[in-house]
Design a protein around this motif. Structure first.
Motif: not given
Length: 141
Positions: A5-7, A52-53, A79-80, A121-122
């Motif tokens: 995860l990216l935030y 992580g999970g 993403e998984e 994505r960038a």
């Protein structure tokens, strides 16, 4: 199942002590939860990857959304994954004010971190390059 995860978020009154506190807290809690990742910051802008999970990462992200130190929390990428990319860091750190602005410019329309106007994505590509250029500090022992 592993996820990445990216935030991004903003924080008012960012100080070195605040960054140190966030990193110390992450580095003490993340190993027991199986969380790895990195924190990038520049001025009042934060961008963080959590791996992580699925349940643990989603739970931590929900805590961050409710944390009054953050504002404008925005999910950039989820993403998984089959394997971790940031497994060497319980919480690595990058101060983007200390790297060559041309690296940020490569992935953005301006030479400053603004993940709110850059694609997820960038932003992930920038983080991959930061790994490749050894710009991340705080590797897990």
């Amino acid at each position: 199942m592993l996820v990445r995860l990216l935030y991004a978020s903003r924080a008012d009154g960012v100080t070195g002590e605040m960054i140190d506190h966030i990193l110390a807290q992450s580095r003490s809690r993340n190993p027991q939860m199986g969380i790895t990742g990195i924190l990038c910051h520049s001025g009042d802008v934060f961008m963080q990857v959590l791996e992580g999970g699925r349940a643990v990462v989603n739970g931590l992200y929900n805590q961050i959304v409710r944390d009054n130190r953050h504002s404008g929390v925005t999910l950039l990428h989820f993403e998984e994954i089959s394997e971790r990319r940031f497994s060497s860091w319980t919480m690595g750190q990058v101060n983007l004010q200390r790297i060559n602005p041309s690296l940020v410019l490569k992935y953005s329309d301006k030479p400053m971190l603004d993940p709110f106007v850059t694609s997820g994505r960038a932003s992930m590509a920038l983080l991959e390059e930061l790994i490749a250029t050894a710009s991340i500090v705080g590797r897990a022992g």
